[in-house]
Write a protein that holds these residues in place. Sequence first.
Motif, PDB file in Angstrom:
ATOM      1  N   VAL A   1       0.841  -1.159  -0.104  1.00 45.04           N
ATOM      2  CA  VAL A   1       0.128   0.090   0.155  1.00 45.04           C
ATOM      3  C   VAL A   1       0.922   1.226  -0.200  1.00 45.04           C
ATOM      4  N   LEU A   2       0.860   2.117  -1.201  1.00 47.45           N
ATOM      5  CA  LEU A   2       1.794   3.006  -1.324  1.00 47.45           C
ATOM      6  C   LEU A   2       1.004   4.430  -0.998  1.00 47.45           C
ATOM      7  N   ASP A   3       1.673   5.445  -0.114  1.00 48.28           N
ATOM      8  CA  ASP A   3       0.780   6.567   0.296  1.00 48.28           C
ATOM      9  C   ASP A   3       2.099   7.574   0.337  1.00 48.28           C
TER      10      ASP A   3
ATOM     11  N   LEU B   1      -3.827   5.300   5.729  1.00 44.31           N
ATOM     12  CA  LEU B   1      -3.988   4.574   6.930  1.00 44.31           C
ATOM     13  C   LEU B   1      -5.333   3.536   7.309  1.00 44.31           C
ATOM     14  N   ASN B   2      -6.467   4.403   6.793  1.00 47.04           N
ATOM     15  CA  ASN B   2      -7.617   3.580   7.026  1.00 47.04           C
ATOM     16  C   ASN B   2      -7.627   2.484   6.097  1.00 47.04           C
ATOM     17  N   VAL B   3      -7.158   2.595   4.635  1.00 49.02           N
ATOM     18  CA  VAL B   3      -7.285   1.598   3.927  1.00 49.02           C
ATOM     19  C   VAL B   3      -6.272   0.414   4.524  1.00 49.02           C
ATOM     20  N   PHE B   4      -5.183   0.710   4.818  1.00 49.74           N
ATOM     21  CA  PHE B   4      -4.375  -0.325   5.131  1.00 49.74           C
ATOM     22  C   PHE B   4      -4.979  -1.084   6.431  1.00 49.74           C
TER      23      PHE B   4
ATOM     24  N   PHE C   1      -8.373  -9.237   5.505  1.00 49.09           N
ATOM     25  CA  PHE C   1      -7.449 -10.322   5.148  1.00 49.09           C
ATOM     26  C   PHE C   1      -6.563 -10.660   6.038  1.00 49.09           C
ATOM     27  N   PRO C   2      -6.672 -11.040   7.162  1.00 50.00           N
ATOM     28  CA  PRO C   2      -6.005 -11.326   8.319  1.00 50.00           C
ATOM     29  C   PRO C   2      -4.655 -12.283   8.072  1.00 50.00           C
ATOM     30  N   LYS C   3      -4.604 -12.987   7.046  1.00 52.15           N
ATOM     31  CA  LYS C   3      -3.643 -13.848   6.722  1.00 52.15           C
ATOM     32  C   LYS C   3      -2.946 -13.523   5.786  1.00 52.15           C
ATOM     33  N   GLU C   4      -3.074 -12.348   5.093  1.00 52.77           N
ATOM     34  CA  GLU C   4      -2.136 -11.633   4.004  1.00 52.77           C
ATOM     35  C   GLU C   4      -1.119 -11.013   4.882  1.00 52.77           C
ATOM     36  N   ARG C   5       0.118 -10.674   4.210  1.00 54.33           N
ATOM     37  CA  ARG C   5       1.062 -10.213   4.480  1.00 54.33           C
ATOM     38  C   ARG C   5       0.989  -8.668   3.640  1.00 54.33           C
ATOM     39  N   PHE C   6       1.084  -7.609   4.436  1.00 53.04           N
ATOM     40  CA  PHE C   6       0.843  -6.258   4.008  1.00 53.04           C
ATOM     41  C   PHE C   6       1.705  -5.328   4.438  1.00 53.04           C
ATOM     42  N   LEU C   7       2.256  -4.473   3.379  1.00 50.69           N
ATOM     43  CA  LEU C   7       3.222  -3.463   3.675  1.00 50.69           C
ATOM     44  C   LEU C   7       2.905  -2.129   3.432  1.00 50.69           C
ATOM     45  N   TYR C   8       2.570  -1.199   4.427  1.00 49.35           N
ATOM     46  CA  TYR C   8       2.325   0.204   4.124  1.00 49.35           C
ATOM     47  C   TYR C   8       3.615   1.197   3.959  1.00 49.35           C
ATOM     48  N   GLN C   9       4.047   1.944   3.008  1.00 52.97           N
ATOM     49  CA  GLN C   9       4.851   2.697   2.929  1.00 52.97           C
ATOM     50  C   GLN C   9       4.292   4.167   2.734  1.00 52.97           C
TER      51      GLN C   9
ATOM     52  N   ILE D   1       3.220  -4.505   8.082  1.00 53.53           N
ATOM     53  CA  ILE D   1       4.383  -3.808   8.277  1.00 53.53           C
ATOM     54  C   ILE D   1       4.254  -2.107   7.803  1.00 53.53           C
ATOM     55  N   VAL D   2       4.759  -1.239   8.392  1.00 52.76           N
ATOM     56  CA  VAL D   2       4.737   0.035   8.124  1.00 52.76           C
ATOM     57  C   VAL D   2       6.031   0.326   7.803  1.00 52.76           C
ATOM     58  N   LYS D   3       6.392   0.996   6.501  1.00 53.54           N
ATOM     59  CA  LYS D   3       7.798   1.152   6.234  1.00 53.54           C
ATOM     60  C   LYS D   3       7.562   2.903   6.093  1.00 53.54           C
ATOM     61  N   THR D   4       8.414   3.620   6.843  1.00 53.20           N
ATOM     62  CA  THR D   4       8.425   4.883   7.327  1.00 53.20           C
ATOM     63  C   THR D   4       9.585   5.473   7.397  1.00 53.20           C
ATOM     64  N   ASN D   5       9.678   6.790   6.970  1.00 52.25           N
ATOM     65  CA  ASN D   5      11.110   7.418   7.212  1.00 52.25           C
ATOM     66  C   ASN D   5      11.197   8.514   8.202  1.00 52.25           C
TER      67      ASN D   5
END
Length: 251
Positions: free
Chosen positions: A7-9, A15-18, A25-33, A224-228
């Motif tokens: 999920v690219l932001d 964040l609400n989408v993430f 989908f609790p069994k999926e691997r999500f990465l929000y950046q 996972i949240v990927k942030t700087n």
Amino acid sequence: MKGTIAVLDTGLSGLNVFSTLATTFPKERFLYQNNLKYYPYSERPEAEIRQLVENDITGIMRENPAVLIVVSDTIIEYGAEKLKKVEVPVIRIDDAIVEYANRNYEQKNIVLLARRETLDANLYQKRFNYNHLYSIASDELEKIIEKRMTKTAQSFAAVKEAFRSVIKKEIDLIITGAPFLLNLQTEIREYVKYQMMTDVGMIIANKLSEVMTEEEKKGRGERIVKTNVPTRQFRERAYWLDCEYKIREYR
């Protein structure tokens, strides 16, 4: 799904989408950046915005996602050509919203609540089949959310002012260009008669289901949240994020 759903932001509006996707989908691997270090992009020269967007897309694709979900109108506007070259399925927030609105609210009265730069870019307006479309800038309302001022006298006053032009009108659908504007539902309901306010998270969840098989919905869940920005700063700013997640900082 075999692989990461990215999920690219740019800021925090997606964040609400993430959160919705992680819950659905609790069994999926999500990465929000996101790119909070340089947000908001609108205050920067166009050449710099284009470079930031280029870097954002390149950075998320280094994660080798199976699906890319783009929830930033700025990335959609400035990164359109690069997104066309991405070799995985791409779900864009604008496409998902337009499809939903035209399928369910054709020739209805619609409010488009979006940042001024999004309204000026005309990403949505010309694509809706509407009876009446009312465009309302959400910039000040987004600041209310970011400053933790929802359900306060200031938030009610800001919503009343923003929606002044439609207070006495019958609205069928309020479209939130920034998904986290759902956090102002209480205030909006106080002043506007409307049937539905878009839950962008669920709209995109339905789109995601279309590219997933039942077998692919049985993986191991991870968020996972990927942030700087520093972890503590992110958690403070993302105070409404209600799902468990790990943070990975990047520069």
